[in-house]
Design a protein around this motif. Structure first.
Motif, PDB file in Angstrom:
ATOM      1  N   SER A  87       0.812  -1.220   0.000  1.00  0.00           N
ATOM      2  CA  SER A  87       0.000   0.000   0.000  1.00  0.00           C
ATOM      3  C   SER A  87       0.841   1.263   0.000  1.00  0.00           C
ATOM      4  O   SER A  87       0.309   2.373  -0.133  1.00  0.00           O
ATOM      5  CB  SER A  87      -0.913   0.027   1.224  1.00  0.00           C
ATOM      6  OG  SER A  87      -1.763  -1.078   1.242  1.00  0.00           O
ATOM      7  N   ARG A  90       0.376   3.943  -2.766  1.00  0.00           N
ATOM      8  CA  ARG A  90      -0.907   4.655  -2.648  1.00  0.00           C
ATOM      9  C   ARG A  90      -0.895   5.622  -1.481  1.00  0.00           C
ATOM     10  O   ARG A  90      -1.465   6.710  -1.558  1.00  0.00           O
ATOM     11  CB  ARG A  90      -2.059   3.657  -2.482  1.00  0.00           C
ATOM     12  CG  ARG A  90      -2.362   2.909  -3.773  1.00  0.00           C
ATOM     13  CD  ARG A  90      -3.563   2.019  -3.644  1.00  0.00           C
ATOM     14  NE  ARG A  90      -4.751   2.817  -3.342  1.00  0.00           N
ATOM     15  CZ  ARG A  90      -5.783   2.363  -2.651  1.00  0.00           C
ATOM     16  NH1 ARG A  90      -5.794   1.141  -2.213  1.00  0.00           N
ATOM     17  NH2 ARG A  90      -6.820   3.130  -2.415  1.00  0.00           N
ATOM     18  N   MET A  91      -0.260   5.249  -0.354  1.00  0.00           N
ATOM     19  CA  MET A  91      -0.207   6.151   0.791  1.00  0.00           C
ATOM     20  C   MET A  91       0.623   7.387   0.460  1.00  0.00           C
ATOM     21  O   MET A  91       0.329   8.475   0.930  1.00  0.00           O
ATOM     22  CB  MET A  91       0.365   5.432   2.016  1.00  0.00           C
ATOM     23  CG  MET A  91      -0.620   4.439   2.616  1.00  0.00           C
ATOM     24  SD  MET A  91      -0.126   3.767   4.205  1.00  0.00           S
ATOM     25  CE  MET A  91       1.233   2.726   3.762  1.00  0.00           C
ATOM     26  N   GLU A  92       1.658   7.203  -0.387  1.00  0.00           N
ATOM     27  CA  GLU A  92       2.487   8.351  -0.764  1.00  0.00           C
ATOM     28  C   GLU A  92       1.703   9.344  -1.620  1.00  0.00           C
ATOM     29  O   GLU A  92       1.865  10.545  -1.481  1.00  0.00           O
ATOM     30  CB  GLU A  92       3.733   7.881  -1.525  1.00  0.00           C
ATOM     31  CG  GLU A  92       4.755   7.233  -0.632  1.00  0.00           C
ATOM     32  CD  GLU A  92       5.943   6.690  -1.402  1.00  0.00           C
ATOM     33  OE1 GLU A  92       7.037   6.696  -0.827  1.00  0.00           O
ATOM     34  OE2 GLU A  92       5.782   6.260  -2.563  1.00  0.00           O
ATOM     35  N   THR A  93       0.855   8.819  -2.497  1.00  0.00           N
ATOM     36  CA  THR A  93       0.092   9.721  -3.366  1.00  0.00           C
ATOM     37  C   THR A  93      -1.205  10.191  -2.721  1.00  0.00           C
ATOM     38  O   THR A  93      -1.718  11.240  -3.079  1.00  0.00           O
ATOM     39  CB  THR A  93      -0.237   9.040  -4.715  1.00  0.00           C
ATOM     40  OG1 THR A  93      -0.954   7.833  -4.466  1.00  0.00           O
ATOM     41  CG2 THR A  93       1.022   8.739  -5.493  1.00  0.00           C
ATOM     42  N   GLU A  94      -1.737   9.393  -1.785  1.00  0.00           N
ATOM     43  CA  GLU A  94      -2.983   9.752  -1.110  1.00  0.00           C
ATOM     44  C   GLU A  94      -2.825   9.558   0.397  1.00  0.00           C
ATOM     45  O   GLU A  94      -3.325   8.584   0.952  1.00  0.00           O
ATOM     46  CB  GLU A  94      -4.132   8.874  -1.596  1.00  0.00           C
ATOM     47  CG  GLU A  94      -4.423   8.961  -3.073  1.00  0.00           C
ATOM     48  CD  GLU A  94      -5.492   7.969  -3.494  1.00  0.00           C
ATOM     49  OE1 GLU A  94      -6.599   8.033  -2.937  1.00  0.00           O
ATOM     50  OE2 GLU A  94      -5.178   7.117  -4.334  1.00  0.00           O
ATOM     51  N   PRO A  95      -2.120  10.474   1.075  1.00  0.00           N
ATOM     52  CA  PRO A  95      -1.909  10.297   2.525  1.00  0.00           C
ATOM     53  C   PRO A  95      -3.203  10.174   3.323  1.00  0.00           C
ATOM     54  O   PRO A  95      -3.196   9.624   4.420  1.00  0.00           O
ATOM     55  CB  PRO A  95      -1.124  11.554   2.931  1.00  0.00           C
ATOM     56  CG  PRO A  95      -0.509  12.052   1.675  1.00  0.00           C
ATOM     57  CD  PRO A  95      -1.437  11.644   0.566  1.00  0.00           C
ATOM     58  N   ALA A  96      -4.323  10.626   2.744  1.00  0.00           N
ATOM     59  CA  ALA A  96      -5.602  10.505   3.455  1.00  0.00           C
ATOM     60  C   ALA A  96      -5.972   9.051   3.698  1.00  0.00           C
ATOM     61  O   ALA A  96      -6.759   8.749   4.602  1.00  0.00           O
ATOM     62  CB  ALA A  96      -6.699  11.214   2.669  1.00  0.00           C
ATOM     63  N   LEU A  97      -5.412   8.125   2.896  1.00  0.00           N
ATOM     64  CA  LEU A  97      -5.678   6.703   3.115  1.00  0.00           C
ATOM     65  C   LEU A  97      -5.183   6.258   4.493  1.00  0.00           C
ATOM     66  O   LEU A  97      -5.665   5.276   5.050  1.00  0.00           O
ATOM     67  CB  LEU A  97      -5.009   5.856   2.042  1.00  0.00           C
ATOM     68  CG  LEU A  97      -5.578   6.002   0.628  1.00  0.00           C
ATOM     69  CD1 LEU A  97      -4.736   5.223  -0.361  1.00  0.00           C
ATOM     70  CD2 LEU A  97      -7.010   5.527   0.607  1.00  0.00           C
ATOM     71  N   GLU A 100      -7.686   5.852   7.253  1.00  0.00           N
ATOM     72  CA  GLU A 100      -8.371   4.562   7.365  1.00  0.00           C
ATOM     73  C   GLU A 100      -7.590   3.630   8.296  1.00  0.00           C
ATOM     74  O   GLU A 100      -8.182   2.891   9.080  1.00  0.00           O
ATOM     75  CB  GLU A 100      -8.518   3.930   5.981  1.00  0.00           C
ATOM     76  CG  GLU A 100      -9.340   2.673   6.013  1.00  0.00           C
ATOM     77  CD  GLU A 100      -9.600   2.114   4.624  1.00  0.00           C
ATOM     78  OE1 GLU A 100      -9.630   0.879   4.508  1.00  0.00           O
ATOM     79  OE2 GLU A 100      -9.763   2.899   3.680  1.00  0.00           O
ATOM     80  N   VAL A 142       5.936   9.067   4.816  1.00  0.00           N
ATOM     81  CA  VAL A 142       4.617   9.687   4.733  1.00  0.00           C
ATOM     82  C   VAL A 142       4.139  10.009   6.145  1.00  0.00           C
ATOM     83  O   VAL A 142       4.384   9.235   7.068  1.00  0.00           O
ATOM     84  CB  VAL A 142       3.573   8.743   4.074  1.00  0.00           C
ATOM     85  CG1 VAL A 142       2.253   9.462   3.849  1.00  0.00           C
ATOM     86  CG2 VAL A 142       4.076   8.182   2.769  1.00  0.00           C
ATOM     87  N   TRP A 144       0.619  11.385   8.253  1.00  0.00           N
ATOM     88  CA  TRP A 144      -0.781  11.808   8.301  1.00  0.00           C
ATOM     89  C   TRP A 144      -1.002  12.450   9.666  1.00  0.00           C
ATOM     90  O   TRP A 144      -0.593  11.898  10.692  1.00  0.00           O
ATOM     91  CB  TRP A 144      -1.721  10.608   8.147  1.00  0.00           C
ATOM     92  CG  TRP A 144      -3.165  10.959   8.375  1.00  0.00           C
ATOM     93  CD1 TRP A 144      -4.056  11.414   7.461  1.00  0.00           C
ATOM     94  CD2 TRP A 144      -3.878  10.912   9.615  1.00  0.00           C
ATOM     95  NE1 TRP A 144      -5.262  11.650   8.036  1.00  0.00           N
ATOM     96  CE2 TRP A 144      -5.179  11.348   9.372  1.00  0.00           C
ATOM     97  CE3 TRP A 144      -3.524  10.552  10.913  1.00  0.00           C
ATOM     98  CZ2 TRP A 144      -6.141  11.434  10.370  1.00  0.00           C
ATOM     99  CZ3 TRP A 144      -4.481  10.633  11.910  1.00  0.00           C
ATOM    100  CH2 TRP A 144      -5.775  11.062  11.628  1.00  0.00           C
TER     101      TRP A 144
END
Length: 147
Positions: A87, A90-97, A100, A142, A144
């Protein structure tokens, strides 16, 4: 000793399933990713680290609402380590994940303090002649932070 003979339908079914599995395996090998398990390329077994190179180890660490820095295992959020590593892009491009993951941690650990910050940290171990030297560097990939 007894022998059994497959029916024509049995032979066609087995050949069809075998050909489909072979096609999926070839597709996964050349164009797939680790997410395509069990037909992916298994890149984790395709490379080795240089004996005098480095080895990376990903982990999660968090800051609680009380300001304490804690380690968060993949199991504490219901993931396997490989899933967490998979993952990472994806976490790098979408830290909002990562929100979750924080929610899962809260669900799985209702008696623990709330997390207000989550970090993905890669510990880079230095090797010498294929063995750890004891030297390492932490790289925060990353972050958050609770909005």
């Amino acid at each position: 000793m007894s022998s059994t003979t497959l029916s024509r339908t049995g032979i066609v079914t087995r050949l069809t399933v075998s050909i489909l599995a072979l096609i999926m395996l070839l597709y996964g090998t050349f164009w797939g990713s680790d997410a395509d398990f069990p037909f992916g390329p298994f890149k984790m077994y395709a490379y080795r680290n240089a004996p005098d190179g480095t080895v990376n180890s990903l982990r999660l660490e968090a800051v609680t609402e009380e300001g304490e820095l804690i380690g968060v295992s993949a199991g504490a959020v219901g993931l396997r380590r490989a899933e967490l590593e998979g993952s990472m892009p994806r976490m790098e491009t979408e830290p909002a994940l990562m929100a979750e993951i924080v929610d899962r941690y809260a669900e799985n650990n209702p008696d623990k303090p709330e997390l207000v910050e989550l970090r993905v940290v890669v510990r880079i171990f230095q090797l010498e002649d294929g063995a750890k030297t004891g030297e390492y560097e932490d790289d925060i990939q990353v972050v958050w932070t609770q909005p």
